[in-house]
Design an enzyme around this catalytic site. Structure first.
Site, PDB file in Angstrom:
ATOM      1  N   HIS A 135       0.827  -1.267   0.353  1.00  0.00           N
ATOM      2  CA  HIS A 135       0.343   0.272   0.303  1.00  0.00           C
ATOM      3  C   HIS A 135       0.815   1.116   0.378  1.00  0.00           C
ATOM      4  O   HIS A 135       1.921   1.265   0.971  1.00  0.00           O
ATOM      5  CB  HIS A 135      -0.909   0.020   1.349  1.00  0.00           C
ATOM      6  CG  HIS A 135      -1.992  -1.511   1.268  1.00  0.00           C
ATOM      7  ND1 HIS A 135      -3.474  -1.097   0.888  1.00  0.00           N
ATOM      8  CD2 HIS A 135      -1.991  -2.103   1.161  1.00  0.00           C
ATOM      9  CE1 HIS A 135      -4.115  -2.119   1.046  1.00  0.00           C
ATOM     10  NE2 HIS A 135      -3.182  -2.910   1.471  1.00  0.00           N
ATOM     11  N   ASP A 187       0.112   4.198   1.090  1.00  0.00           N
ATOM     12  CA  ASP A 187      -0.270   5.075   1.897  1.00  0.00           C
ATOM     13  C   ASP A 187       0.407   4.161   3.304  1.00  0.00           C
ATOM     14  O   ASP A 187       0.332   4.562   3.820  1.00  0.00           O
ATOM     15  CB  ASP A 187      -1.379   5.215   1.946  1.00  0.00           C
ATOM     16  CG  ASP A 187      -2.850   4.656   2.601  1.00  0.00           C
ATOM     17  OD1 ASP A 187      -2.178   3.075   2.039  1.00  0.00           O
ATOM     18  OD2 ASP A 187      -3.179   4.599   3.126  1.00  0.00           O
ATOM     19  N   HIS A 192      -9.144  -7.500  -1.041  1.00  0.00           N
ATOM     20  CA  HIS A 192      -8.763  -8.092   0.064  1.00  0.00           C
ATOM     21  C   HIS A 192      -9.680  -8.704   1.118  1.00  0.00           C
ATOM     22  O   HIS A 192     -11.187  -8.805   1.060  1.00  0.00           O
ATOM     23  CB  HIS A 192      -8.459  -6.629   1.177  1.00  0.00           C
ATOM     24  CG  HIS A 192      -7.407  -6.277   1.034  1.00  0.00           C
ATOM     25  ND1 HIS A 192      -6.928  -5.500   0.030  1.00  0.00           N
ATOM     26  CD2 HIS A 192      -6.570  -6.196   1.564  1.00  0.00           C
ATOM     27  CE1 HIS A 192      -5.731  -4.767   0.171  1.00  0.00           C
ATOM     28  NE2 HIS A 192      -5.394  -4.624   1.394  1.00  0.00           N
ATOM     29  N   GLU A 243      -8.173 -12.190   5.683  1.00  0.00           N
ATOM     30  CA  GLU A 243      -7.355 -11.379   6.432  1.00  0.00           C
ATOM     31  C   GLU A 243      -7.711 -11.642   7.958  1.00  0.00           C
ATOM     32  O   GLU A 243      -7.452 -12.204   8.694  1.00  0.00           O
ATOM     33  CB  GLU A 243      -6.905  -9.984   5.584  1.00  0.00           C
ATOM     34  CG  GLU A 243      -5.728  -9.542   6.598  1.00  0.00           C
ATOM     35  CD  GLU A 243      -5.852  -7.840   6.253  1.00  0.00           C
ATOM     36  OE1 GLU A 243      -4.898  -7.158   6.995  1.00  0.00           O
ATOM     37  OE2 GLU A 243      -6.689  -7.529   5.780  1.00  0.00           O
ATOM     38  N   ASP A 292       2.344  -5.304   2.477  1.00  0.00           N
ATOM     39  CA  ASP A 292       2.342  -4.884   3.350  1.00  0.00           C
ATOM     40  C   ASP A 292       1.674  -3.812   3.097  1.00  0.00           C
ATOM     41  O   ASP A 292       1.443  -2.581   2.422  1.00  0.00           O
ATOM     42  CB  ASP A 292       0.896  -5.329   4.364  1.00  0.00           C
ATOM     43  CG  ASP A 292      -0.518  -4.967   4.006  1.00  0.00           C
ATOM     44  OD1 ASP A 292      -1.214  -4.568   3.462  1.00  0.00           O
ATOM     45  OD2 ASP A 292      -1.135  -5.981   5.405  1.00  0.00           O
TER      46      ASP A 292
END
Length: 362
Positions: A21, A23, A208, A211, A300
């Site tokens: 990701h 951010d 996703h 998880e 991640d």
């Protein structure tokens, strides 16, 4: 002679990254500088080391919802063209320094429009940053190819709009679509129109799933939505039992995923921090790998999880005793599963990954 499997040597190995990701991978110093430059006053620390420690501590929450809370600070400083461009460029440079040769970086454009940018302008800024990062890496002697996945937030109602954004930019560096955010209460099936739009345009997407939520999330992602890949997917182990002889017995969902070669974008350190698994040693990565599921290694969120691709690989080596051939297999798994064309994937496998691993294996 086989090269020892140390962190320094693993850093030399070529890597392919599918789940990272934007951010979640900023440099702490960049967060501080952007906050000062653009007047973001809510940072919990004003020293790079202290800020890095804040993100590390917050990540070890044991909860996906709490793990996601610190993203307010990184997103908060990514609200204009220059900030987005810088973060994207530095992302590529940092990955190249770790010898990542191919990466798909994802982000949610809808989170970056508070400063007045349009969704298109957000994507344009990030893609320009990626391109400049590739050039900077090449000038430093490191070749890396970076592509983009645009993500819709699963708790919002903009997924169809974001899917259309992915299609508009499909020839400019966006290779796919994703939904992300807290799983519980926000099933993939809420976004069927977005996935149908992607399929109708012959485009690829990942979801996703599995998880922080169980098998129903994975089942919906595959059976209802038609996902090409699974983000995380660790809960698939709930569909794997033992038979009378003590061997593995796959349930119908697990068997389907293995048979179809659905890629798992596994993020070991992140999964420990969010409480999806108790430790790296107890992570289902190894069980799935030995059962020949298509598992891949991913970061991640490099800032929140204080990690790199090399560190993720080292942790797996230490936990499960993997050798160079295993790391090469996981890397090729990722390249086979990338959302670029078959000739592009094959070229990176045959011209970059295999030759460089051959040197390490000796």
């Amino acid at each position: 002679m086989t090269t020892p499997l140390t962190l320094e040597n693993i850093r030399r190995a070529p890597k392919a990254l599918l789940h990272d990701h934007l951010d979640g991978g900023l440099r702490p110093s960049t967060v501080l500088e952007l906050a000062e430059q653009y007047g973001y006053d809510d940072l919990p620390a004003h020293d790079a080391d202290e800020l890095a420690e804040f993100f590390r501590t917050a990540a070890h929450s044991g909860s996906l919802v709490r793990y996601l809370e610190p993203f307010a600070h990184t997103v908060g400083v990514m609200q204009n063209h220059d900030a987005l461009h810088r973060v994207a460029r530095e992302c590529v440079e940092d990955l190249a320094d770790d010898n990542v040769v191919y990466a798909e970086i994802r982000f949610a454009p809808e989170l970056h429009i508070d400063g007045g940018l349009s969704l298109d302008a957000v994507v344009e800024a990030v893609l320009a940053g990626f391109a400049d990062g590739e050039k900077a890496a090449a000038a430093a002697g490191r070749t890396i190819t970076v592509r983009c996945l645009v993500t819709a937030m699963r708790h919002a109602a903009r997924s169809r709009e974001i899917a259309a954004l992915a299609i508009r930019f499909r020839d400019q560096g966006v290779v796919g679509f994703d939904i992300a955010g807290a799983e519980a209460g926000y099933p993939p099936s809420r976004h069927l129109d977005a996935f149908e739009y992607m399929r109708s345009n012959n485009a690829r997407f990942t979801i996703h799933a599995g998880e922080a939520f169980g098998l129903p999330s994975i089942h919906e992602a595959i059976a209802f939505c038609g996902a090409d890949r699974l983000g995380h997917g660790v809960r698939i182990v709930d569909d794997i039992d033992m038979d009378a002889e003590g061997g593995p017995k796959l349930g119908r969902l697990a068997a389907l995923l293995r048979d179809k070669r659905i890629p798992f974008e596994m993020c070991p350190s992140s999964n420990v921090q969010t409480g999806a698994v108790a430790s790296i040693a107890e992570h289902p990565f190894d069980r799935l790998a030995r059962l020949r599921f298509r598992v891949t290694v991913n970061t991640d969120n490099r800032l929140m999880s204080d990690t790199t691709m090399s560190l993720e690989m080292l942790r797996l080596v230490e936990a499960f005793g993997y050798g160079w051939s295993d790391l090469e297999r996981f890397t090729i798994n990722a390249m086979k599963s990338a959302f670029i064309s078959f000739p592009e994937r094959l070229a990176i496998i045959d011209e970059v990954i295999k030759p460089r691993y051959a040197v390490l294996v000796g």
